[in-house]
Design a protein around this motif. Structure first.
Motif, mmCIF file in Angstrom:
data_model
loop_
_atom_site.group_PDB
_atom_site.id
_atom_site.type_symbol
_atom_site.label_atom_id
_atom_site.label_comp_id
_atom_site.label_asym_id
_atom_site.label_seq_id
_atom_site.Cartn_x
_atom_site.Cartn_y
_atom_site.Cartn_z
ATOM 1 N N ALA A 68 58.355 184.505 -16.247
ATOM 2 C CA ALA A 68 58.577 182.956 -16.267
ATOM 3 C C ALA A 68 59.381 182.490 -15.122
ATOM 4 O O ALA A 68 60.304 183.176 -14.622
ATOM 5 C CB ALA A 68 59.577 182.654 -17.596
ATOM 6 N N SER A 69 58.915 181.301 -14.911
ATOM 7 C CA SER A 69 59.663 180.847 -13.507
ATOM 8 C C SER A 69 60.766 179.793 -13.508
ATOM 9 O O SER A 69 61.365 179.472 -12.777
ATOM 10 C CB SER A 69 58.430 180.348 -12.590
ATOM 11 N N THR A 70 61.101 179.434 -14.815
ATOM 12 C CA THR A 70 61.936 178.548 -14.770
ATOM 13 C C THR A 70 62.892 178.675 -16.268
ATOM 14 O O THR A 70 62.274 179.328 -17.016
ATOM 15 C CB THR A 70 61.600 176.944 -15.106
ATOM 16 N N GLU A 71 64.256 178.098 -16.316
ATOM 17 C CA GLU A 71 64.726 178.392 -17.487
ATOM 18 C C GLU A 71 64.189 177.670 -18.776
ATOM 19 O O GLU A 71 64.249 178.184 -19.882
ATOM 20 C CB GLU A 71 66.368 177.695 -17.343
ATOM 21 N N ASP A 72 63.645 176.598 -18.573
ATOM 22 C CA ASP A 72 62.748 175.731 -19.724
ATOM 23 C C ASP A 72 61.582 176.530 -20.219
ATOM 24 O O ASP A 72 61.604 176.571 -21.597
ATOM 25 C CB ASP A 72 62.403 174.313 -19.250
ATOM 26 N N GLU A 73 61.132 177.285 -19.349
ATOM 27 C CA GLU A 73 59.879 178.109 -19.756
ATOM 28 C C GLU A 73 60.459 179.385 -20.468
ATOM 29 O O GLU A 73 59.833 179.711 -21.800
ATOM 30 C CB GLU A 73 59.141 178.644 -18.582
ATOM 31 N N VAL A 74 61.518 179.892 -20.470
ATOM 32 C CA VAL A 74 62.089 181.084 -21.009
ATOM 33 C C VAL A 74 62.657 180.545 -22.560
ATOM 34 O O VAL A 74 62.103 181.175 -23.514
ATOM 35 C CB VAL A 74 63.625 181.613 -20.450
#
Length: 231
Positions: free
Chosen positions: A130-136
Motif C-alpha cells: 500500500a502506498s497511501t494511508e487511505d489505501e491501508v
C-alpha cells in the motif's frame, strides 16, 4: 479505530524498543492517549509476559489502561525488525492497539475482527505494498465473502473438538487463536467449538454437554484457566 492520523507507512526504528516508542508517539500525536509514558510502560510489561511478534511478519503490541483516552489502533510499516517473533523472522507490519481500561464489548469485538483479518495472506501482502494511508484503511475495511465452492468440497469428519483460547490482556491473541482454530476446522471438515477468555469475559462458553461429547480438547492459552472440567 484506525484513521490516517494513526498510520505511519515508514517506521524508522531499528530495534523493538524503538518501534514501540515510535508507535506510541503516533498514537499520542493523534490524541488517543492521556499519558504516553504510562501507556508505553504497560505495552512493555505485556511484551515481557510474551512477545506480541507473531508469524508472517506481523506484530500486535497492545495495552489496556487508563492511560488511553480513546480506543485506537496505530499501523506502522518497517523494512524488518527483530521483534522476538514466534517464527524467528523479522516483523514488518505493526498494529499497536490502545484500549481504555473500560473498553466496551463493541471495542473488543472491533479489535478482534481486525486481528482476525491479519490471518489472510493476501491482505498482508497488499498492506505491505500500500502506498497511501487511505489505501491501508480501504484494505482493512473490506469485507471478504466466503468461498462457498471450496467449503462444499470439504468432507465432513466424525468427532467434535473443543478449544479454549486466552491471553493475559485478552484483546488480540485470544481472538486470533480462536479464528485460526475455527478456520482450520472448516478446512479439515472438523466440527469445533472455541471458548474465548478475553478482556470482556468468557464468550461461547463450553457447556458440560460440549465437554462430554468432545473427542479432543485444545488449550491455546498463556494464562491460567479452569482445566479441572476437562478431567
Amino acid at each position: 479505530m484506525v484513521s490516517k492520523k494513526y498510520i505511519k507507512l515508514k517506521l524508522t526504528g531499528k530495534t523493538k524498543d524503538e518501534i514501540l516508542e515510535e508507535l506510541v508517539e503516533v498514537l499520542n500525536a493523534g490524541g488517543a492517549l492521556n499519558d504516553k509514558d504510562e501507556f508505553l510502560k504497560v505495552v512493555k510489561q505485556r511484551e515481557a509476559t510474551s512477545s506480541t511478534g507473531l508469524e508472517e511478519g506481523i506484530a500486535i503490541p497492545h495495552g489496556k489502561t487508563t492511560a488511553v483516552k480513546i480506543p485506537a489502533v496505530a499501523f506502522g510499516r518497517s523494512e524488518g525488525v527483530d521483534f522476538d517473533s514466534l517464527d524467528g523472522e523479522k516483523s514488518k507490519l505493526f498494529f499497536m492497539i490502545a484500549a481504555p481500561e473500560d473498553a466496551t464489548d463493541s471495542h473488543i469485538e472491533t479489535l478482534s475482527k481486525l486481528t482476525s483479518k491479519l490471518l489472510d495472506d493476501e491482505l498482508r501482502e497488499r498492506l505491505e505494498k500500500a502506498s497511501t494511508e487511505d489505501e491501508v484503511i480501504a484494505i482493512l475495511n473490506e469485507e471478504k465473502s466466503e468461498d462457498k465452492s471450496s467449503k462444499e468440497n470439504v468432507i465432513k469428519k466424525d468427532g467434535f473438538v473443543i478449544a479454549v483460547t486466552a491471553c493475559p490482556v485478552g484483546i488480540a491473541h485470544t481472538y486470533m487463536a480462536a479464528d485460526s482454530l475455527v478456520n482450520k476446522g472448516k478446512e479439515l471438515g472438523v466440527e469445533i467449538k472455541v471458548e474465548t477468555n478475553g478482556s470482556v469475559g468468557v464468550k461461547n462458553e463450553l457447556t458440560p454437554e460440549d465437554i462430554k461429547r468432545a473427542t479432543g480438547v485444545i488449550v491455546a492459552a498463556d494464562k491460567t484457566i479452569d482445566m479441572d472440567r476437562f478431567a
